[in-house]
Design a protein around this motif. Structure first.
Motif, PDB file in Angstrom:
ATOM      1  N   GLY A   1      11.128 -55.824  -9.284  1.00 25.41           N
ATOM      2  CA  GLY A   1      11.678 -54.889  -9.590  1.00 25.41           C
ATOM      3  C   GLY A   1      10.598 -53.664  -9.858  1.00 25.41           C
ATOM      4  O   GLY A   1       9.482 -53.988  -9.855  1.00 25.41           O
ATOM      5  N   THR A   2      10.953 -52.528  -9.885  1.00 22.30           N
ATOM      6  CA  THR A   2      10.253 -51.219  -9.955  1.00 22.30           C
ATOM      7  C   THR A   2      11.049 -50.297 -10.696  1.00 22.30           C
ATOM      8  O   THR A   2      12.166 -50.387 -10.747  1.00 22.30           O
ATOM      9  CB  THR A   2       9.643 -50.550  -8.647  1.00 22.30           C
ATOM     10  N   VAL A   3      10.228 -49.090 -11.035  1.00 25.06           N
ATOM     11  CA  VAL A   3      10.801 -47.845 -11.724  1.00 25.06           C
ATOM     12  C   VAL A   3      10.150 -46.924 -11.023  1.00 25.06           C
ATOM     13  O   VAL A   3       9.204 -46.232 -10.967  1.00 25.06           O
ATOM     14  CB  VAL A   3      10.531 -47.685 -13.238  1.00 25.06           C
ATOM     15  N   PRO A   4      11.078 -46.501  -9.963  1.00 22.54           N
ATOM     16  CA  PRO A   4      10.544 -45.556  -8.796  1.00 22.54           C
ATOM     17  C   PRO A   4       9.915 -44.316  -9.492  1.00 22.54           C
ATOM     18  O   PRO A   4       8.819 -43.497  -8.918  1.00 22.54           O
ATOM     19  CB  PRO A   4      11.819 -45.260  -7.914  1.00 22.54           C
ATOM     20  N   ILE A   5      10.710 -43.833 -10.507  1.00 27.14           N
ATOM     21  CA  ILE A   5      10.104 -42.356 -11.242  1.00 27.14           C
ATOM     22  C   ILE A   5       8.540 -42.499 -11.748  1.00 27.14           C
ATOM     23  O   ILE A   5       7.826 -41.543 -11.725  1.00 27.14           O
ATOM     24  CB  ILE A   5      11.014 -41.833 -12.394  1.00 27.14           C
TER      25      ILE A   5
ATOM     26  N   ASP B   1       6.445 -44.114 -10.093  1.00 25.37           N
ATOM     27  CA  ASP B   1       5.399 -43.950  -8.858  1.00 25.37           C
ATOM     28  C   ASP B   1       5.604 -42.506  -8.237  1.00 25.37           C
ATOM     29  O   ASP B   1       4.518 -41.925  -7.450  1.00 25.37           O
ATOM     30  CB  ASP B   1       6.108 -44.651  -7.908  1.00 25.37           C
ATOM     31  N   ALA B   2       6.369 -41.656  -8.650  1.00 28.13           N
ATOM     32  CA  ALA B   2       6.477 -40.358  -8.046  1.00 28.13           C
ATOM     33  C   ALA B   2       5.403 -39.471  -8.327  1.00 28.13           C
ATOM     34  O   ALA B   2       5.101 -38.687  -7.327  1.00 28.13           O
ATOM     35  CB  ALA B   2       7.780 -39.524  -8.507  1.00 28.13           C
ATOM     36  N   VAL B   3       4.837 -39.542  -9.423  1.00 27.73           N
ATOM     37  CA  VAL B   3       3.508 -38.507  -9.915  1.00 27.73           C
ATOM     38  C   VAL B   3       2.457 -38.705  -8.929  1.00 27.73           C
ATOM     39  O   VAL B   3       1.846 -37.979  -8.521  1.00 27.73           O
ATOM     40  CB  VAL B   3       3.193 -38.467 -11.150  1.00 27.73           C
ATOM     41  N   GLY B   4       2.111 -40.034  -9.005  1.00 25.81           N
ATOM     42  CA  GLY B   4       1.200 -40.695  -8.303  1.00 25.81           C
ATOM     43  C   GLY B   4       1.144 -40.551  -6.637  1.00 25.81           C
ATOM     44  O   GLY B   4       0.250 -39.980  -5.836  1.00 25.81           O
ATOM     45  N   PHE B   5       2.380 -40.699  -6.170  1.00 26.19           N
ATOM     46  CA  PHE B   5       2.798 -40.522  -4.639  1.00 26.19           C
ATOM     47  C   PHE B   5       2.644 -39.424  -4.018  1.00 26.19           C
ATOM     48  O   PHE B   5       1.899 -39.123  -3.340  1.00 26.19           O
ATOM     49  CB  PHE B   5       4.215 -41.068  -4.679  1.00 26.19           C
ATOM     50  N   TYR B   6       3.109 -38.340  -5.161  1.00 26.34           N
ATOM     51  CA  TYR B   6       3.051 -36.925  -4.506  1.00 26.34           C
ATOM     52  C   TYR B   6       1.782 -36.262  -4.966  1.00 26.34           C
ATOM     53  O   TYR B   6       1.285 -35.204  -4.615  1.00 26.34           O
ATOM     54  CB  TYR B   6       4.159 -35.980  -4.785  1.00 26.34           C
TER      55      TYR B   6
ATOM     56  N   ASP C   1      14.529 -33.912  -3.435  1.00 27.05           N
ATOM     57  CA  ASP C   1      14.384 -34.690  -2.428  1.00 27.05           C
ATOM     58  C   ASP C   1      13.273 -35.556  -2.547  1.00 27.05           C
ATOM     59  O   ASP C   1      13.241 -36.779  -1.887  1.00 27.05           O
ATOM     60  CB  ASP C   1      14.248 -33.725  -1.107  1.00 27.05           C
ATOM     61  N   GLU C   2      12.048 -35.042  -3.273  1.00 28.58           N
ATOM     62  CA  GLU C   2      10.838 -36.222  -3.362  1.00 28.58           C
ATOM     63  C   GLU C   2      11.225 -37.329  -4.188  1.00 28.58           C
ATOM     64  O   GLU C   2      10.796 -38.235  -4.021  1.00 28.58           O
ATOM     65  CB  GLU C   2       9.960 -35.251  -3.941  1.00 28.58           C
ATOM     66  N   PHE C   3      12.221 -37.015  -5.374  1.00 26.90           N
ATOM     67  CA  PHE C   3      12.508 -38.443  -5.990  1.00 26.90           C
ATOM     68  C   PHE C   3      13.073 -39.290  -5.198  1.00 26.90           C
ATOM     69  O   PHE C   3      13.043 -40.595  -5.254  1.00 26.90           O
ATOM     70  CB  PHE C   3      13.490 -37.958  -7.201  1.00 26.90           C
ATOM     71  N   PHE C   4      14.136 -38.841  -4.329  1.00 25.70           N
ATOM     72  CA  PHE C   4      14.781 -39.939  -3.534  1.00 25.70           C
ATOM     73  C   PHE C   4      14.102 -40.262  -2.323  1.00 25.70           C
ATOM     74  O   PHE C   4      14.357 -41.604  -2.043  1.00 25.70           O
ATOM     75  CB  PHE C   4      16.191 -39.152  -2.809  1.00 25.70           C
ATOM     76  N   ARG C   5      13.059 -39.586  -1.854  1.00 24.79           N
ATOM     77  CA  ARG C   5      12.122 -40.059  -0.854  1.00 24.79           C
ATOM     78  C   ARG C   5      11.427 -41.291  -1.451  1.00 24.79           C
ATOM     79  O   ARG C   5      11.122 -42.430  -0.777  1.00 24.79           O
ATOM     80  CB  ARG C   5      11.153 -39.179  -0.268  1.00 24.79           C
ATOM     81  N   VAL C   6      11.116 -41.181  -3.020  1.00 27.87           N
ATOM     82  CA  VAL C   6      10.298 -42.622  -3.494  1.00 27.87           C
ATOM     83  C   VAL C   6      11.285 -43.775  -3.607  1.00 27.87           C
ATOM     84  O   VAL C   6      10.782 -44.775  -3.147  1.00 27.87           O
ATOM     85  CB  VAL C   6       9.754 -42.097  -4.759  1.00 27.87           C
ATOM     86  N   VAL C   7      12.485 -43.515  -3.915  1.00 24.19           N
ATOM     87  CA  VAL C   7      13.364 -44.510  -3.971  1.00 24.19           C
ATOM     88  C   VAL C   7      13.637 -45.174  -2.673  1.00 24.19           C
ATOM     89  O   VAL C   7      13.624 -46.319  -2.496  1.00 24.19           O
ATOM     90  CB  VAL C   7      14.855 -44.150  -4.425  1.00 24.19           C
ATOM     91  N   GLU C   8      13.569 -44.234  -1.473  1.00 22.79           N
ATOM     92  CA  GLU C   8      13.784 -44.849  -0.279  1.00 22.79           C
ATOM     93  C   GLU C   8      12.605 -45.640   0.234  1.00 22.79           C
ATOM     94  O   GLU C   8      12.634 -46.812   0.764  1.00 22.79           O
ATOM     95  CB  GLU C   8      13.925 -43.820   0.636  1.00 22.79           C
TER      96      GLU C   8
END
Length: 437
Positions: free
Chosen positions: A122-126, A128-133, A143-150
């Motif tokens: 399991g993960t919590v995608p949110i 990851d979002a700050v570091g990912f972008y 859109d960026e939130f949902f790209r991380v989920v994908e």
């Protein structure tokens, strides 16, 4: 016949290989399992891209499962240490592992965990979002939130915590009803901040169908996060918690209409006398969906020992309906857990889960205890160690304090009740004072 998700297959009467494995593990009739999966009362989190998973069922009539949290932070950024935690969690038979990494580029770590783990991930995608972008929370777009989920779906994550129940309405309820500890959910606080800073609705609530599209594509289970869970016993069962829970029940039904599997997350911190009612309320409002709880911790005054406060609450919660326990370590509220903290947290959670399984009458639960009791009556130390939930510690304790006579321990010696009853029932003398055997 083709199917998109385990729920879709169940509704069509298709027995998947994952269902066969779960039915065998649980000693459950596969037709009964299919019925419960089709109704959403059991979830089998198994992403199509998690190739080496040993699937588990979470929900009604099944063994209570436990989850182990791990992952890096900015202050503790040791990938090898976290991978060692994965190995230990697998060895200790945790059914789920959540990567809660919240710093930097963690895609490689996440993929490695999925590759090496037969446990569901399991993960919590949110997080990851700050570091990912590499950008501030406020500036991340929908859109960026949902790209991380994908991306998490592509990487093989089996279930994702999404705080979709925190909408503008429940946020306003929170603001009108003051708490001692505000919002303690990390993901929930980030989403609340994003909503406030941008004066917008929660994107995962507003665009929930878009989330369902992604989860259906990968058969990724949504763990509906409780952003407004109580972080202190004072805040338990308040207006904010219940308001969000009602919304989670509505989101559960919408997901099932799309054949997306759901687990609902719950408290948190809660006094013992409130736990039973909360479990019944959750099951009612969320239509029997599997329930996943952090604890609940039954007191707020035991930092350093919160694996115990959590295990007490977890045993009670699972007895009255919780299906999935998130472990809590002695380091809770204090620091990132080390390997020893993790082991203690796992053992405490497994004790709570098994104690509840006995109360719920889960097949095979009481038989395990009966075998241990028989080994104790027979004074069969090796059998006791082999049956132990965690054999290393009892074996070490035995070796650290060796008795004069092997059919006793250093607490009772030859006054051991098990030893003496065994000898008397075999027609032997108990010879407590004499030196002969």
């Amino acid at each position: 016949m083709n199917y998109t998700t385990q729920m879709d297959a169940a509704k069509k009467g298709i027995i998947t290989k994952e269902m066969e494995i779960v039915a065998e593990k649980e000693k459950m009739n596969v037709e009964e399992l299919i019925r419960l999966v089709s109704e959403g009362k059991i979830a089998i989190p198994a992403n199509k891209n998690h190739k080496n998973i040993s699937p588990e069922g979470v929900g009604q009539g099944l063994r209570t499962k436990i989850n182990v949290n791990l992952g890096i932070s900015k202050d503790c950024c040791d990938f090898d240490q976290e991978l060692e935690k994965v190995r230990i969690a697998i060895d200790m038979k945790a059914e789920a592992i959540m990567d809660l990494s919240n710093y930097g580029k963690t895609e490689g770590l996440r993929r490695r965990i999925v590759e090496m783990s037969p446990a569901m991930i399991g993960t919590v995608p949110i997080y990851d979002a700050v570091g990912f972008y590499d950008k501030e929370l406020k500036d991340i777009t929908v859109d960026e939130f949902f790209r991380v989920v994908e991306k998490h779906g592509e990487d093989g994550v089996d279930f994702i915590t999404i705080h979709a129940g925190l909408n503008r309405e429940s946020a306003n309820t929170f603001k009108r009803n003051k708490r001692l500890t505000h919002i303690v959910s990390r993901g929930g606080s980030l989403l609340f901040a994003w909503m406030e800073l941008n004066n917008k609705e929660n994107p995962f609530y507003e665009h929930y169908d878009r989330l369902l599209d992604i989860c259906e594509k990968y058969d990724m289970t949504i763990s509906l996060g409780d952003a407004l869970r109580p972080g202190s016993i004072n805040d338990a069962t308040d207006a904010s918690q219940i308001k969000e829970l009602i919304t989670l029940g509505e989101l559960t039904k919408r997901a099932w209409e799309r054949n997306v599997q759901i687990i609902v997350e719950g408290p948190g911190h809660m006094a013992i006398n409130e736990i039973e009612a909360n479990m019944l309320l959750q099951k009612k409002l969320c239509h029997g969906a599997p329930f996943y709880v952090l604890g609940p911790l039954v007191t707020d005054v035991a930092p350093g020992y919160d694996h115990i406060t959590s295990a007490i609450g977890g045993a009670i919660a699972a007895t009255y309906g919780a299906d999935f326990l998130c472990y809590v370590t002695p380091a809770e509220h204090l620091r990132l857990p080390n390997l020893e903290d993790m082991k203690e947290g796992i053992v405490a959670s497994k004790i709570a889960a098994h104690a509840a399984d006995i109360a719920k009458g889960i097949k095979g639960a009481r038989e395990w205890d009966n075998k241990m009791s028989k080994a104790r009556a027979d004074i069969d130390w090796e059998e006791m160690f082999s049956l132990a939930l965690e054999p290393e510690k009892p074996r070490r304790y035995r070796e650290e304090s060796t008795p004069e006579h092997s059919d006793s321990c250093t607490m009772c010696g030859k006054m051991c009740s098990m030893r003496n009853m065994k000898r008397i029932l075999e027609g032997k003398d108990i010879n407590i004072l004499r030196e002969d055997a």
